[in-house]
Design a protein around this motif. Structure first.
Motif, PDB file in Angstrom:
ATOM      1  N   UNK A   1      -9.014  41.580   4.405  1.00 14.99           N
ATOM      2  CA  UNK A   1     -10.132  40.713   4.378  1.00 14.99           C
ATOM      3  C   UNK A   1     -11.280  40.726   5.020  1.00 14.99           C
ATOM      4  N   UNK A   2     -12.405  40.720   4.375  1.00 12.22           N
ATOM      5  CA  UNK A   2     -13.625  41.082   5.012  1.00 12.22           C
ATOM      6  C   UNK A   2     -14.569  39.786   5.187  1.00 12.22           C
ATOM      7  N   UNK A   3     -15.715  40.147   5.911  1.00 13.84           N
ATOM      8  CA  UNK A   3     -16.592  39.075   5.908  1.00 13.84           C
ATOM      9  C   UNK A   3     -17.355  39.107   4.886  1.00 13.84           C
ATOM     10  N   UNK A   4     -17.593  38.004   4.200  1.00 11.08           N
ATOM     11  CA  UNK A   4     -18.236  38.134   2.682  1.00 11.08           C
ATOM     12  C   UNK A   4     -19.603  37.554   2.719  1.00 11.08           C
ATOM     13  N   UNK A   5     -19.839  37.113   4.020  1.00 15.04           N
ATOM     14  CA  UNK A   5     -21.390  36.672   4.245  1.00 15.04           C
ATOM     15  C   UNK A   5     -22.345  37.625   5.230  1.00 15.04           C
ATOM     16  N   UNK A   6     -23.326  37.881   4.318  1.00 17.66           N
ATOM     17  CA  UNK A   6     -24.316  39.035   4.937  1.00 17.66           C
ATOM     18  C   UNK A   6     -25.363  38.336   5.457  1.00 17.66           C
ATOM     19  N   UNK A   7     -25.945  38.629   6.540  1.00 15.41           N
ATOM     20  CA  UNK A   7     -27.147  38.231   7.016  1.00 15.41           C
ATOM     21  C   UNK A   7     -28.221  39.152   6.914  1.00 15.41           C
ATOM     22  N   UNK A   8     -29.262  38.631   6.262  1.00 10.09           N
ATOM     23  CA  UNK A   8     -29.952  39.771   5.345  1.00 10.09           C
ATOM     24  C   UNK A   8     -31.484  39.137   5.684  1.00 10.09           C
ATOM     25  N   UNK A   9     -32.380  39.982   5.069  1.00  9.46           N
ATOM     26  CA  UNK A   9     -33.843  39.549   5.286  1.00  9.46           C
ATOM     27  C   UNK A   9     -34.432  38.498   4.081  1.00  9.46           C
ATOM     28  N   UNK A  10     -33.346  38.092   3.315  1.00  6.29           N
ATOM     29  CA  UNK A  10     -33.484  36.900   2.191  1.00  6.29           C
ATOM     30  C   UNK A  10     -32.449  35.548   2.681  1.00  6.29           C
ATOM     31  N   UNK A  11     -31.992  35.867   3.983  1.00  2.00           N
ATOM     32  CA  UNK A  11     -31.098  34.612   4.223  1.00  2.00           C
ATOM     33  C   UNK A  11     -29.673  35.317   4.424  1.00  2.00           C
ATOM     34  N   UNK A  12     -28.748  34.438   4.585  1.00  2.00           N
ATOM     35  CA  UNK A  12     -27.095  34.696   4.632  1.00  2.00           C
ATOM     36  C   UNK A  12     -26.920  34.442   3.047  1.00  2.00           C
ATOM     37  N   UNK A  13     -26.381  35.662   2.532  1.00  2.00           N
ATOM     38  CA  UNK A  13     -25.847  35.867   1.306  1.00  2.00           C
ATOM     39  C   UNK A  13     -24.248  36.016   1.339  1.00  2.00           C
ATOM     40  N   UNK A  14     -23.719  35.317   0.552  1.00  2.26           N
ATOM     41  CA  UNK A  14     -22.271  35.453   0.493  1.00  2.26           C
ATOM     42  C   UNK A  14     -21.782  35.925  -0.871  1.00  2.26           C
ATOM     43  N   UNK A  15     -20.729  36.767  -1.124  1.00  2.00           N
ATOM     44  CA  UNK A  15     -20.286  37.200  -2.186  1.00  2.00           C
ATOM     45  C   UNK A  15     -18.812  37.227  -2.447  1.00  2.00           C
ATOM     46  N   UNK A  16     -18.572  36.783  -3.562  1.00  2.00           N
ATOM     47  CA  UNK A  16     -16.858  36.498  -4.059  1.00  2.00           C
ATOM     48  C   UNK A  16     -16.834  36.864  -5.348  1.00  2.00           C
ATOM     49  N   UNK A  17     -15.654  37.553  -5.854  1.00  2.00           N
ATOM     50  CA  UNK A  17     -15.115  38.024  -7.036  1.00  2.00           C
ATOM     51  C   UNK A  17     -14.667  36.819  -7.993  1.00  2.00           C
ATOM     52  N   UNK A  18     -14.743  36.840  -9.182  1.00  2.00           N
ATOM     53  CA  UNK A  18     -14.407  35.438 -10.184  1.00  2.00           C
ATOM     54  C   UNK A  18     -13.152  34.513  -9.517  1.00  2.00           C
ATOM     55  N   UNK A  19     -11.803  35.321  -9.679  1.00  2.00           N
ATOM     56  CA  UNK A  19     -10.596  34.506  -9.379  1.00  2.00           C
ATOM     57  C   UNK A  19     -10.602  34.104  -8.250  1.00  2.00           C
ATOM     58  N   UNK A  20     -11.164  34.557  -7.084  1.00  3.45           N
ATOM     59  CA  UNK A  20     -11.459  34.007  -5.847  1.00  3.45           C
ATOM     60  C   UNK A  20     -12.018  32.889  -5.592  1.00  3.45           C
TER      61      UNK A  20
END
Length: 288
Positions: free
Chosen positions: A142-161
């Motif tokens: 189980x990863x942290x899927x929210x990244x703190x970036x220069x563009x703000x907080x970017x989250x990522x998930x694959x389709x079925x999730x």
């Protein structure tokens, strides 16, 4: 000062089971995104080397043939292919969210790489693929899927999730969400319009519930004009080409840019402005 972002979503057919061609294709999209002024470009789930659609067929022989080819054309997180993609992101000054099949020994994982404009690569593995996907992919951590970036907080998930509440991102933590879809094949008599509606409805609901911008890239399935019939009944169509439509949606679930035509390969661009407080997207302009 508000953060102004141009985002891009990939809608394309992967270079199916051909890793060198897929890497070249990926780099091409990164370069095109940078040339178009994008600071963020998102790719579909397992874009490299494409989603294993043979899982939906009933031939064991097909499965054994493709499994070895799929492993051979999957990518390691620290290999030359990933390094070339990271170099392209750095050269184009674009943050890249890339779905890929990660090879680690004899195991394959459904992975998402977050690649910064400085070339730094961070990888998260899908925690629990669907039962059918587990024929190919191993369970991740189980990863942290929210990244703190220069563009703000970017989250990522694959389709079925997106359909599993226990695997979804804590919505309040995100400002931008990447909903990476592997595409949708047309099964039996199901129409393409129904298939397109699946990923669109999921993305729209996520945007509204979280109050976030959703970037939803999608793959075209998996070969132009592709179809498979039942060997026992040649007139019975099992699968045919399809894919879905890439979207970039505002927090109200509405399109920030007109989608590309179904079946058309390309990049969808939209311009966004993030409030200085980092809580909401307050100004959204459709990009040409």
């Amino acid at each position: 000062m508000p953060i102004q972002i141009r985002a891009a979503a990939v809608q394309a057919e992967p270079a199916w089971l051909h890793l060198p061609a897929g890497v070249a294709q990926t780099i091409g999209f990164i370069e095109d995104a940078g040339a178009g002024g994008a600071q963020l470009v998102a790719f579909p789930e397992v874009f490299l080397p494409g989603y294993p659609w043979w899982l939906w067929l009933n031939s064991v022989d097909w499965g054994s043939e493709f499994q070895s080819r799929y492993l051979a054309n999957s990518m390691t997180r620290d290999g030359a292919e990933m390094a070339a993609i990271a170099d392209a992101a750095q050269w184009a000054r674009v943050r890249v969210v890339l779905g890929f099949a990660e090879r680690a020994g004899d195991e394959i994982y459904m992975a998402q790489a977050m690649i910064g404009p400085d070339g730094q690569v961070r990888v998260a593995r899908k925690q629990r693929p669907t039962p059918l996907e587990r024929e190919v992919f191993a369970d991740g951590v189980a990863p942290s899927v929210v990244y703190h970036t220069e563009l703000g907080r970017v989250g990522v998930l694959g389709g079925a999730d997106h359909l599993c509440p226990d695997r979804r991102v804590d919505l309040w933590r995100e400002q931008v969400h990447v909903a990476a879809f592997s595409g949708f094949t047309v099964y039996h008599e199901v129409g393409d319009d129904v298939v397109v509606a699946v990923n669109s409805t999921v993305a729209e609901q996520y945007a509204r519930e979280g109050g976030v911008v959703v970037i939803a890239p999608t793959a075209l399935v998996p070969m132009t004009g592709w179809s498979v019939v039942d060997a026992r009944s040649p007139h019975h169509l099992l699968l045919s080409g399809g894919g879905g439509v890439a979207r970039i949606l505002g927090p109200d679930g509405r399109d920030l840019a007109p989608p590309l035509p179904p079946g058309k390969s390309g990049l969808l661009f939209a311009d966004l402005v993030l409030d200085e407080s980092g809580n909401r997207w307050t100004d959204m302009r459709v990009a040409g």
